[in-house]
Design a protein around this motif. Structure first.
Motif, PDB file in Angstrom:
ATOM      1  N   MET A   1       0.391  -1.285  -0.619  1.00 45.27           N
ATOM      2  CA  MET A   1       0.041  -0.490   0.304  1.00 45.27           C
ATOM      3  C   MET A   1       1.070   1.372   0.183  1.00 45.27           C
ATOM      4  N   LEU A   2       0.529   2.541  -0.750  1.00 44.36           N
ATOM      5  CA  LEU A   2       0.923   3.144  -0.649  1.00 44.36           C
ATOM      6  C   LEU A   2       0.449   4.824   0.073  1.00 44.36           C
ATOM      7  N   ARG A   3       0.764   5.640   0.662  1.00 42.73           N
ATOM      8  CA  ARG A   3       0.074   6.480   0.882  1.00 42.73           C
ATOM      9  C   ARG A   3       0.604   8.060   0.230  1.00 42.73           C
ATOM     10  N   TYR A   4      -0.095   9.059  -0.541  1.00 41.30           N
ATOM     11  CA  TYR A   4       1.336  10.126  -0.702  1.00 41.30           C
ATOM     12  C   TYR A   4       0.264  11.323   0.333  1.00 41.30           C
ATOM     13  N   GLY A   5       1.017  12.131   0.588  1.00 37.02           N
ATOM     14  CA  GLY A   5       0.423  13.008   0.780  1.00 37.02           C
ATOM     15  C   GLY A   5       1.170  14.440   0.182  1.00 37.02           C
TER      16      GLY A   5
ATOM     17  N   TYR B   1       5.531  12.194  -4.357  1.00 36.37           N
ATOM     18  CA  TYR B   1       5.199  11.418  -5.270  1.00 36.37           C
ATOM     19  C   TYR B   1       6.624  10.395  -5.530  1.00 36.37           C
ATOM     20  N   ASN B   2       6.053  10.011  -6.839  1.00 33.46           N
ATOM     21  CA  ASN B   2       7.220   8.117  -6.641  1.00 33.46           C
ATOM     22  C   ASN B   2       7.720   8.254  -7.873  1.00 33.46           C
ATOM     23  N   CYS B   3       8.847   8.548  -8.007  1.00 34.51           N
ATOM     24  CA  CYS B   3      10.125   8.312  -9.457  1.00 34.51           C
ATOM     25  C   CYS B   3       9.671   7.329  -9.857  1.00 34.51           C
ATOM     26  N   LEU B   4       9.693   7.360 -11.915  1.00 33.53           N
ATOM     27  CA  LEU B   4       9.876   6.387 -11.855  1.00 33.53           C
ATOM     28  C   LEU B   4      10.796   5.338 -11.659  1.00 33.53           C
ATOM     29  N   HIS B   5      10.082   3.867 -12.187  1.00 36.02           N
ATOM     30  CA  HIS B   5      10.898   3.307 -11.787  1.00 36.02           C
ATOM     31  C   HIS B   5      10.610   1.434 -12.220  1.00 36.02           C
ATOM     32  N   GLN B   6      11.145   0.449 -11.973  1.00 43.03           N
ATOM     33  CA  GLN B   6      10.523  -1.121 -12.142  1.00 43.03           C
ATOM     34  C   GLN B   6      10.324  -1.724 -10.412  1.00 43.03           C
ATOM     35  N   ASP B   7       9.388  -2.269 -10.563  1.00 45.55           N
ATOM     36  CA  ASP B   7       8.911  -3.226  -9.212  1.00 45.55           C
ATOM     37  C   ASP B   7       9.366  -4.939 -10.081  1.00 45.55           C
ATOM     38  N   LEU B   8      11.299  -4.716  -9.486  1.00 50.13           N
ATOM     39  CA  LEU B   8      11.718  -5.881  -9.932  1.00 50.13           C
ATOM     40  C   LEU B   8      12.311  -6.422  -8.583  1.00 50.13           C
TER      41      LEU B   8
ATOM     42  N   ALA C   1      -0.451  -4.849 -10.821  1.00 48.38           N
ATOM     43  CA  ALA C   1      -1.943  -3.789 -11.317  1.00 48.38           C
ATOM     44  C   ALA C   1      -1.201  -2.717 -10.053  1.00 48.38           C
ATOM     45  N   VAL C   2      -2.426  -1.627 -10.426  1.00 50.56           N
ATOM     46  CA  VAL C   2      -2.734  -0.458  -9.094  1.00 50.56           C
ATOM     47  C   VAL C   2      -4.109  -0.507  -8.744  1.00 50.56           C
ATOM     48  N   VAL C   3      -4.301  -0.163  -7.860  1.00 58.93           N
ATOM     49  CA  VAL C   3      -5.735  -0.123  -7.098  1.00 58.93           C
ATOM     50  C   VAL C   3      -6.051   1.115  -7.342  1.00 58.93           C
TER      51      VAL C   3
ATOM     52  N   ARG D   1       8.674   1.948 -17.691  1.00 56.98           N
ATOM     53  CA  ARG D   1       8.778   2.526 -16.697  1.00 56.98           C
ATOM     54  C   ARG D   1       7.793   3.172 -15.212  1.00 56.98           C
ATOM     55  N   HIS D   2       7.418   3.295 -14.721  1.00 56.80           N
ATOM     56  CA  HIS D   2       6.431   3.445 -13.764  1.00 56.80           C
ATOM     57  C   HIS D   2       6.337   4.634 -12.918  1.00 56.80           C
ATOM     58  N   GLY D   3       5.168   5.961 -12.289  1.00 61.62           N
ATOM     59  CA  GLY D   3       5.689   6.494 -11.180  1.00 61.62           C
ATOM     60  C   GLY D   3       4.166   7.481 -11.654  1.00 61.62           C
ATOM     61  N   VAL D   4       3.919   8.479 -10.279  1.00 64.54           N
ATOM     62  CA  VAL D   4       3.401   8.609 -10.012  1.00 64.54           C
ATOM     63  C   VAL D   4       3.751  10.668  -9.791  1.00 64.54           C
ATOM     64  N   SER D   5       2.918  11.666 -10.756  1.00 62.96           N
ATOM     65  CA  SER D   5       3.585  12.963 -10.364  1.00 62.96           C
ATOM     66  C   SER D   5       2.530  13.299  -9.043  1.00 62.96           C
TER      67      SER D   5
ATOM     68  N   GLU E   1      -4.777  13.365  -0.450  1.00 62.93           N
ATOM     69  CA  GLU E   1      -4.131  11.868  -0.056  1.00 62.93           C
ATOM     70  C   GLU E   1      -4.956  11.061  -0.558  1.00 62.93           C
ATOM     71  N   ARG E   2      -3.928  10.512  -0.965  1.00 59.02           N
ATOM     72  CA  ARG E   2      -4.048   9.693  -2.257  1.00 59.02           C
ATOM     73  C   ARG E   2      -3.414   8.842  -1.543  1.00 59.02           C
ATOM     74  N   THR E   3      -4.334   7.320  -1.843  1.00 62.63           N
ATOM     75  CA  THR E   3      -3.994   6.198  -0.858  1.00 62.63           C
ATOM     76  C   THR E   3      -4.410   5.117  -2.633  1.00 62.63           C
ATOM     77  N   THR E   4      -2.713   4.257  -2.237  1.00 62.70           N
ATOM     78  CA  THR E   4      -3.156   2.976  -3.518  1.00 62.70           C
ATOM     79  C   THR E   4      -3.594   1.501  -2.984  1.00 62.70           C
ATOM     80  N   LEU E   5      -3.355   0.832  -3.395  1.00 62.30           N
ATOM     81  CA  LEU E   5      -3.013  -1.321  -3.520  1.00 62.30           C
ATOM     82  C   LEU E   5      -2.237  -1.579  -4.662  1.00 62.30           C
ATOM     83  N   GLY E   6      -1.202  -2.086  -4.600  1.00 60.92           N
ATOM     84  CA  GLY E   6      -0.039  -2.888  -5.461  1.00 60.92           C
ATOM     85  C   GLY E   6      -0.212  -3.747  -5.472  1.00 60.92           C
ATOM     86  N   ILE E   7      -0.274  -4.155  -7.006  1.00 58.77           N
ATOM     87  CA  ILE E   7      -0.364  -5.723  -6.510  1.00 58.77           C
ATOM     88  C   ILE E   7       0.797  -6.380  -7.612  1.00 58.77           C
ATOM     89  N   ILE E   8       1.687  -6.738  -7.158  1.00 65.15           N
ATOM     90  CA  ILE E   8       2.854  -7.208  -7.776  1.00 65.15           C
ATOM     91  C   ILE E   8       2.228  -9.060  -7.506  1.00 65.15           C
ATOM     92  N   PHE E   9       3.577  -9.889  -9.096  1.00 61.79           N
ATOM     93  CA  PHE E   9       2.534 -11.453  -8.370  1.00 61.79           C
ATOM     94  C   PHE E   9       4.050 -12.358  -8.109  1.00 61.79           C
TER      95      PHE E   9
END
Ligand SMILES: O=C(O)CCC(=O)C(=O)O
Ligand SMILES: [Fe+2]
Length: 238
Positions: free
Chosen positions: A130-134, A138-145, A155-157, A216-220, A226-234
């Motif tokens: 889970m990610l939370r942003y106030g 922001y979230n820099c461009l990256h890869q979840d390896l 997936a991200v919800v 790559r993905h990220g968040v501006s 407040e922004r909250t997300t749920l990330g699903i990495i397999f």
């Protein structure tokens, strides 16, 4: 939101359209995967420390600004159900990608079988997060390896309401094609929408057949709220 409702919502998604969008663009949106109530319930987990194995303050690592937390095993029922139910249709897409890229890897039908492969490779720690942003986060461009074993789609919800709970904070994908400049794409997400996207690379069609596009993905930056997300990495992590 009950597990039965969650499974019914996943089954009711237009998977033909999602698979076609993934093949064409490297990403797709599943609209309203979670109900508003499901989003509120999921977002409430962020404050429950015992659910998580690790908390990352992003600015300390140069990852951006904000906080994310990896769930501990055993995963909450809803997270485990999402991971298992989303996996099956995505494995079919992932196998198509491997074939086009001339890679020998093939992904099994069930997430249980895939996770056994991760564990055998020494990747045993759960990666859903889970990610939370106030404001300003922001979230820099990256890869979840997290090791050699990579499932190529994640997936991200979005659990918050854009324009109401927060402004700014857009989900961005950048694609790098060989010998070309990078292309950026913003995925407009509503509350409860899931973005499906390539983790590391994907096959893209060129004039002379398929080639590999790096993703790559990220968040501006969040401008307010407040922004909250749920990330699903397999794949699991080493
Ligand atoms: O917060 C977001 O929208 C992106 C989260 C992320 O990087 C991920 O789930 O891997
Ligand atoms: Fe990520």
């Amino acid at each position: 939101m009950s597990l039965a409702e969650l499974e019914a919502r996943i089954a009711a998604m237009d998977w033909t359209a999602a698979a076609a969008a993934l093949d064409r663009d490297g990403h797709a949106v599943l609209p309203r995967l979670l109900s508003p109530e499901g989003c509120r319930e999921a977002a409430a987990m962020f404050a429950e420390e015992a659910r998580f194995r690790r908390r990352i303050v992003m600015e300390r690592h140069g990852y951006g600004q904000g906080v994310y937390q990896y769930f501990a095993a055993p995963l909450p029922d809803t997270v485990a159900a999402l991971r298992e139910a989303l996996y099956r249709p995505l494995a079919a897409v992932a196998n198509g990608w491997a074939e086009r890229l001339g890679r020998a890897v093939r992904f099994p039908d069930t997430h249980a079988a895939y996770i056994a492969r991760c564990h055998a490779a020494g990747q045993t720690r759960p990666t859903p997060l889970m990610l939370r942003y106030g404001p300003g986060d922001y979230n820099c461009l990256h890869q979840d390896l997290y090791g050699e074993e990579v499932f190529p789609i994640q997936a991200v919800v979005l659990l918050s309401r854009p324009g109401t709970d927060f402004t700014g904070g857009e989900f961005a994908l950048v694609e790098q094609r060989p010998r070309r400049q990078s292309k950026v794409e913003i995925l407009p997400l509503a509350e409860g929408d899931a973005a499906l996207f390539a983790v590391r690379d994907r096959p893209a069609r060129g004039a002379r057949g398929w080639y590999t596009a790096q993703m790559r993905h990220g968040v501006s930056p969040v401008r307010s709220g407040e922004r909250t997300t749920l990330g699903i990495i397999f794949h699991d992590a080493a």
